[in-house]
Design a protein around this motif. Structure first.
Motif, PDB file in Angstrom:
ATOM      1  N   ILE A 296       0.845  -1.198   0.000  1.00  0.00           N
ATOM      2  CA  ILE A 296       0.000   0.000   0.000  1.00  0.00           C
ATOM      3  C   ILE A 296       0.880   1.247   0.000  1.00  0.00           C
ATOM      4  O   ILE A 296       0.630   2.190  -0.745  1.00  0.00           O
ATOM      5  N   ALA A 297       1.925   1.226   0.827  1.00  0.00           N
ATOM      6  CA  ALA A 297       2.822   2.379   0.925  1.00  0.00           C
ATOM      7  C   ALA A 297       3.470   2.673  -0.428  1.00  0.00           C
ATOM      8  O   ALA A 297       3.524   3.834  -0.856  1.00  0.00           O
ATOM      9  N   ARG A 298       3.956   1.620  -1.112  1.00  0.00           N
ATOM     10  CA  ARG A 298       4.571   1.815  -2.430  1.00  0.00           C
ATOM     11  C   ARG A 298       3.551   2.342  -3.445  1.00  0.00           C
ATOM     12  O   ARG A 298       3.835   3.264  -4.204  1.00  0.00           O
ATOM     13  N   ARG A 299       2.375   1.758  -3.437  1.00  0.00           N
ATOM     14  CA  ARG A 299       1.353   2.126  -4.422  1.00  0.00           C
ATOM     15  C   ARG A 299       0.881   3.574  -4.251  1.00  0.00           C
ATOM     16  O   ARG A 299       0.648   4.278  -5.232  1.00  0.00           O
ATOM     17  N   LEU A 300       0.731   4.011  -2.978  1.00  0.00           N
ATOM     18  CA  LEU A 300       0.214   5.354  -2.713  1.00  0.00           C
ATOM     19  C   LEU A 300       1.329   6.371  -2.457  1.00  0.00           C
ATOM     20  O   LEU A 300       1.052   7.521  -2.142  1.00  0.00           O
ATOM     21  N   ASP A 301       2.569   5.920  -2.574  1.00  0.00           N
ATOM     22  CA  ASP A 301       3.725   6.779  -2.336  1.00  0.00           C
ATOM     23  C   ASP A 301       3.687   7.386  -0.927  1.00  0.00           C
ATOM     24  O   ASP A 301       3.822   8.589  -0.736  1.00  0.00           O
ATOM     25  N   LEU A 302       3.481   6.508   0.059  1.00  0.00           N
ATOM     26  CA  LEU A 302       3.452   6.896   1.464  1.00  0.00           C
ATOM     27  C   LEU A 302       4.518   6.116   2.215  1.00  0.00           C
ATOM     28  O   LEU A 302       5.014   5.094   1.729  1.00  0.00           O
ATOM     29  N   HIS A 303       4.843   6.566   3.390  1.00  0.00           N
ATOM     30  CA  HIS A 303       5.752   5.817   4.258  1.00  0.00           C
ATOM     31  C   HIS A 303       4.956   4.697   4.913  1.00  0.00           C
ATOM     32  O   HIS A 303       3.768   4.851   5.211  1.00  0.00           O
ATOM     33  N   VAL A 304       5.604   3.554   5.132  1.00  0.00           N
ATOM     34  CA  VAL A 304       4.930   2.413   5.757  1.00  0.00           C
ATOM     35  C   VAL A 304       4.370   2.789   7.129  1.00  0.00           C
ATOM     36  O   VAL A 304       3.270   2.359   7.505  1.00  0.00           O
ATOM     37  N   THR A 305       5.103   3.612   7.875  1.00  0.00           N
ATOM     38  CA  THR A 305       4.628   4.041   9.195  1.00  0.00           C
ATOM     39  C   THR A 305       3.329   4.821   9.071  1.00  0.00           C
ATOM     40  O   THR A 305       2.417   4.659   9.884  1.00  0.00           O
ATOM     41  N   THR A 306       3.224   5.647   8.044  1.00  0.00           N
ATOM     42  CA  THR A 306       1.997   6.410   7.820  1.00  0.00           C
ATOM     43  C   THR A 306       0.840   5.475   7.527  1.00  0.00           C
ATOM     44  O   THR A 306      -0.259   5.633   8.082  1.00  0.00           O
ATOM     45  N   VAL A 307       1.076   4.494   6.692  1.00  0.00           N
ATOM     46  CA  VAL A 307       0.033   3.511   6.384  1.00  0.00           C
ATOM     47  C   VAL A 307      -0.374   2.770   7.651  1.00  0.00           C
ATOM     48  O   VAL A 307      -1.568   2.607   7.931  1.00  0.00           O
ATOM     49  N   SER A 308       0.598   2.360   8.445  1.00  0.00           N
ATOM     50  CA  SER A 308       0.292   1.661   9.701  1.00  0.00           C
ATOM     51  C   SER A 308      -0.514   2.544  10.638  1.00  0.00           C
ATOM     52  O   SER A 308      -1.455   2.084  11.289  1.00  0.00           O
ATOM     53  N   ASP A 309      -0.153   3.829  10.713  1.00  0.00           N
ATOM     54  CA  ASP A 309      -0.898   4.758  11.579  1.00  0.00           C
ATOM     55  C   ASP A 309      -2.335   4.933  11.105  1.00  0.00           C
ATOM     56  O   ASP A 309      -3.261   5.006  11.909  1.00  0.00           O
ATOM     57  N   ILE A 310      -2.525   4.995   9.791  1.00  0.00           N
ATOM     58  CA  ILE A 310      -3.881   5.135   9.253  1.00  0.00           C
ATOM     59  C   ILE A 310      -4.695   3.889   9.587  1.00  0.00           C
ATOM     60  O   ILE A 310      -5.844   3.987  10.038  1.00  0.00           O
ATOM     61  N   ILE A 311      -4.117   2.735   9.397  1.00  0.00           N
ATOM     62  CA  ILE A 311      -4.804   1.483   9.702  1.00  0.00           C
ATOM     63  C   ILE A 311      -5.167   1.423  11.174  1.00  0.00           C
ATOM     64  O   ILE A 311      -6.281   1.068  11.543  1.00  0.00           O
ATOM     65  N   LYS A 312      -4.231   1.812  12.005  1.00  0.00           N
ATOM     66  CA  LYS A 312      -4.495   1.838  13.444  1.00  0.00           C
ATOM     67  C   LYS A 312      -5.579   2.862  13.772  1.00  0.00           C
ATOM     68  O   LYS A 312      -6.485   2.590  14.555  1.00  0.00           O
ATOM     69  N   TYR A 313      -5.499   4.043  13.163  1.00  0.00           N
ATOM     70  CA  TYR A 313      -6.453   5.117  13.423  1.00  0.00           C
ATOM     71  C   TYR A 313      -7.871   4.688  12.998  1.00  0.00           C
ATOM     72  O   TYR A 313      -8.842   4.956  13.683  1.00  0.00           O
ATOM     73  N   LEU A 314      -7.970   4.006  11.863  1.00  0.00           N
ATOM     74  CA  LEU A 314      -9.271   3.561  11.357  1.00  0.00           C
ATOM     75  C   LEU A 314      -9.724   2.266  12.010  1.00  0.00           C
ATOM     76  O   LEU A 314     -10.831   1.790  11.749  1.00  0.00           O
ATOM     77  N   GLU A 315      -8.877   1.697  12.846  1.00  0.00           N
ATOM     78  CA  GLU A 315      -9.172   0.450  13.581  1.00  0.00           C
ATOM     79  C   GLU A 315      -9.549  -0.670  12.633  1.00  0.00           C
ATOM     80  O   GLU A 315     -10.561  -1.357  12.821  1.00  0.00           O
ATOM     81  N   LEU A 316      -8.751  -0.858  11.607  1.00  0.00           N
ATOM     82  CA  LEU A 316      -8.994  -1.922  10.626  1.00  0.00           C
ATOM     83  C   LEU A 316      -8.420  -3.241  11.092  1.00  0.00           C
ATOM     84  O   LEU A 316      -7.454  -3.310  11.770  1.00  0.00           O
TER      85      LEU A 316
END
Length: 186
Positions: free
Chosen positions: A166-186
């Protein structure tokens, strides 16, 4: 007459405060004496320490040190006290908040059992909501910077894609993706 040996830490605090105000050789002179902070003349001289100690009393605990109640005034009767590091941090002159704002920050800090300086810094930077004040800064940044990415991360994560993908596809840092997932409680 008080023996200096009976109150060595109080004497050290007295000497340090006096030096900050009166000695240009002191490394903190510019912040104190050079900035107009004075040391009460009545506490100077041969019995000055005795008069100082009679006014303020001995330290309540070894964790206490000398503090000026009103930082716009000098070391003088009615403006000195023994204070802990926490009390002194709350009384710093760099705190550009009003007394009411400082009370609010103190309340939030105590209510959420969080570090006072951390809460004060966030408040001074414009974060005023109690909920946002208790959120770690990295998560706050994630909330603000990635609102547009939440739906994309959510959709890709639910499709079974890994965080690194996801991070590569959206050009985001993996930590950011992890934080979003955690924030959205997925």
């Amino acid at each position: 007459m008080t023996s200096n040996t009976n109150y060595p830490t109080e004497r050290n605090s007295y000497d340090a405060a006096k030096s900050r105000c009166n000695s240009e050789a002191n490394k903190n002179y510019n912040t104190y004496g050079g900035a107009g902070v004075t040391f009460y003349e009545g506490w100077d001289g041969p019995n000055g320490f005795d008069r100082f100690l009679a006014h303020i009393g001995p330290k309540p605990t070894p964790d206490h040190s000398i503090d000026r109640i009103d930082n716009s005034r000098g070391y003088e009767p009615g403006n000195v006290r023994w204070a802990t590091r926490i009390e002194q941090n709350r009384n710093r002159s760099c705190a550009r908040l009003t007394p009411a704002e400082l009370d609010y920050v103190r309340f939030i800090s105590d209510m959420f059992q969080m570090d006072y300086n951390c809460i004060r810094t966030r408040y001074a930077r414009g974060v005023t909501s109690p909920t946002d004040l208790q959120v770690p800064p990295r998560v706050q940044a994630t909330r603000a910077a990635t609102v547009r990415n939440r739906e994309d991360v959510s959709m890709l994560y639910r499709r079974g894609m890994g965080r690194a993908q996801i991070a590569r596809r959206l050009d985001l840092h993996v930590t950011t993706v992890s934080d979003i997932i955690k924030y959205l409680e997925l």
